[in-house]
Design a protein around this motif. Sequence first.
Motif, mmCIF file in Angstrom:
data_model
loop_
_atom_site.group_PDB
_atom_site.id
_atom_site.type_symbol
_atom_site.label_atom_id
_atom_site.label_comp_id
_atom_site.label_asym_id
_atom_site.label_seq_id
_atom_site.Cartn_x
_atom_site.Cartn_y
_atom_site.Cartn_z
ATOM 1 N N ASN A 92 0.644 -1.444 -0.133
ATOM 2 C CA ASN A 92 0.079 0.455 -0.023
ATOM 3 C C ASN A 92 1.265 1.662 -0.302
ATOM 4 O O ASN A 92 -0.025 2.412 -0.554
ATOM 5 C CB ASN A 92 -0.241 -0.187 1.379
ATOM 6 N N ALA A 93 1.905 1.187 0.419
ATOM 7 C CA ALA A 93 2.859 1.942 0.281
ATOM 8 C C ALA A 93 3.650 2.253 -0.817
ATOM 9 O O ALA A 93 3.621 1.138 -1.716
ATOM 10 C CB ALA A 93 3.993 1.885 2.028
ATOM 11 N N GLY A 94 4.080 3.922 -0.884
ATOM 12 C CA GLY A 94 4.730 4.223 -1.834
ATOM 13 C C GLY A 94 5.400 5.148 -1.783
ATOM 14 O O GLY A 94 5.175 6.281 -2.066
ATOM 15 N N GLU A 131 12.007 2.205 8.894
ATOM 16 C CA GLU A 131 11.594 2.832 7.666
ATOM 17 C C GLU A 131 9.845 2.818 7.935
ATOM 18 O O GLU A 131 9.286 1.486 7.369
ATOM 19 C CB GLU A 131 12.401 2.386 5.852
ATOM 20 N N GLY A 132 9.183 3.188 8.407
ATOM 21 C CA GLY A 132 7.695 3.901 8.509
ATOM 22 C C GLY A 132 7.218 4.112 7.035
ATOM 23 O O GLY A 132 7.492 4.444 6.212
ATOM 24 N N ALA A 133 5.762 3.241 7.498
ATOM 25 C CA ALA A 133 4.845 3.131 5.878
ATOM 26 C C ALA A 133 3.600 4.059 6.239
ATOM 27 O O ALA A 133 3.519 4.108 8.059
ATOM 28 C CB ALA A 133 4.780 1.916 5.338
ATOM 29 N N GLN A 134 2.964 4.346 5.209
ATOM 30 C CA GLN A 134 1.599 5.336 5.851
ATOM 31 C C GLN A 134 2.139 6.678 6.538
ATOM 32 O O GLN A 134 3.492 6.726 6.732
ATOM 33 C CB GLN A 134 0.716 4.167 6.322
ATOM 34 N N GLY A 135 0.831 6.615 7.365
ATOM 35 C CA GLY A 135 1.101 8.066 9.026
ATOM 36 C C GLY A 135 0.191 7.763 9.576
ATOM 37 O O GLY A 135 -0.550 6.848 10.139
ATOM 38 N N ILE A 136 0.861 8.522 11.066
ATOM 39 C CA ILE A 136 0.417 8.777 12.049
ATOM 40 C C ILE A 136 -1.290 7.916 12.438
ATOM 41 O O ILE A 136 -1.588 7.603 13.179
ATOM 42 C CB ILE A 136 1.033 9.943 13.468
#
Length: 425
Positions: A38-40, A222-227
């Motif tokens: 789902n991340a880009g 490395e995180g994906a999406q947002g909080i």
Amino acid sequence: MANTVIIGAQWGDEGKGKIVDMLSARSQVIVRFQGGNNAGHTIRVGNEETILHLVPSGILHPGALCLVGNGVVLDPEVFLHETDELAARGVDVSPGRLAVSKKAHLILPYHKSLDKAREAKRAGHKIGTTGRGIGPCYEDKAARVGLRAGDLADPDLVRAKVRHALLEKNVLLRELYKFEPLDPDAVSDALLALAPRLLPYVQDTDARLHAAMDAGADVLFEGAQGIHLDIDHGTYPFVTSSNTVAGNAAAGSAVAPSALERVVGVIKAYTTRVGSGPFPTELLDDAGSYLRTNGHEFGATTGRPRRCGWFDAVVARESVRLNGITDLALTKLDVLQNLPVLRICVAYELDGKTLDYLPQEEGALGRVTPVYEEVPGFEEDISGCRDFAELPDTVRAYVERLEELAGARISFVSVGPGREQTIER
Ligand code: GDP
Ligand code: IMO
Ligand code: MG
């Protein structure tokens, strides 16, 4: 550099890829710890743009070890396609420097079918998922019926698990959603056909990570999406299906929380969101279109136009608090050029009350009215600035005001997509 977690402080697409790439020059290991394709994450080096969905954004630094942690959900086809594309461009993606945790769960065709079927059924109140099967895969993980990357070494186990999963899912697909059921043998055959290529990557990443850390390596998580897409802390139910908060970097990559020394929150100089859900500062007027056009705000994964709005300091403060953000990386400041005034949301009004926090009752955030502070805009082209002192006074004042409102130091200011277009303060 200290072990550093990099997370998105808004609703995703803040420019994490760019910041991870930049900090990868100072780290030896980069680990993805949650989410999936789902991340880009976009990296721009010279004229070449790389969009990564699963492979960690440190891969363009030849010396770095890149790990896909246990907290990630991995679509095998997407992973192999991505490594093929990188290899074709001369990037080393050998299993010596790129590995996937044996404990990472696999996204299978029925997860994608269910994701799409559920969204189709939710007519009128869609979440607007990426359709990549993320939610259904995490559901199976929690229900203890998922397939993990390590299972690929055991074809009988793969077949048994797929058969078991489809007993239930085919009923849902066929009866409830009127979707095509899937044939367990065909699903297993297709997956097992990929196994010989995937298995060299499937490793004990815990051991590799700990060996590197014992040898003194600095790690980037490395995180994906947002909080605000976090399954617990985000704008539920308009969220993704994993914990995106910095704290999950520990569980999602097999390190102790005490190993997380620094947290960089990546945040845009305005706000965007893809998919449905409340967005108090959303702009449905010309200013919104201006941000979308000037900021090229179209999804790196699905190509969908991103919803755009003003900077929301309430959102920023909440991110700082939930993640223990030690530094903010403010991105896309250049995009604000030529807007006559800039507005910053400093609080919300709801039912006659002023709130300086996000209301937690479902639906409440959708009913708030933002309270704005206005500051002057700027006309100068700042994309060539490399030093904070080079920025026009109005721009510096805007950054300093955001810093004050957010409650964390803005240590990096990004003024363009390129690797070199970053000011470090
Ligand atoms: P991510 O998901 O957080 O990694 O962010 P995305 O890659 O989905 O979206 C960020 C977009 O903004 C990408 O197209 C980047 O190349 C671009 N970008 C990042 N930083 C800047 C910046 O400072 N200025 C401009 N104009 N573009 C940027
Ligand atoms: P990066 O890492 C922006 C959004 C989707 C949808 C919701 C749930 O590039 O910042 P999902 O497919 O996860 O079940 O969709 O979350 N979403 C993102 N939005 N950036 C992302 O990743 C996103 N990943 C998921 O649009 O609203
Ligand atoms: Mg993105």
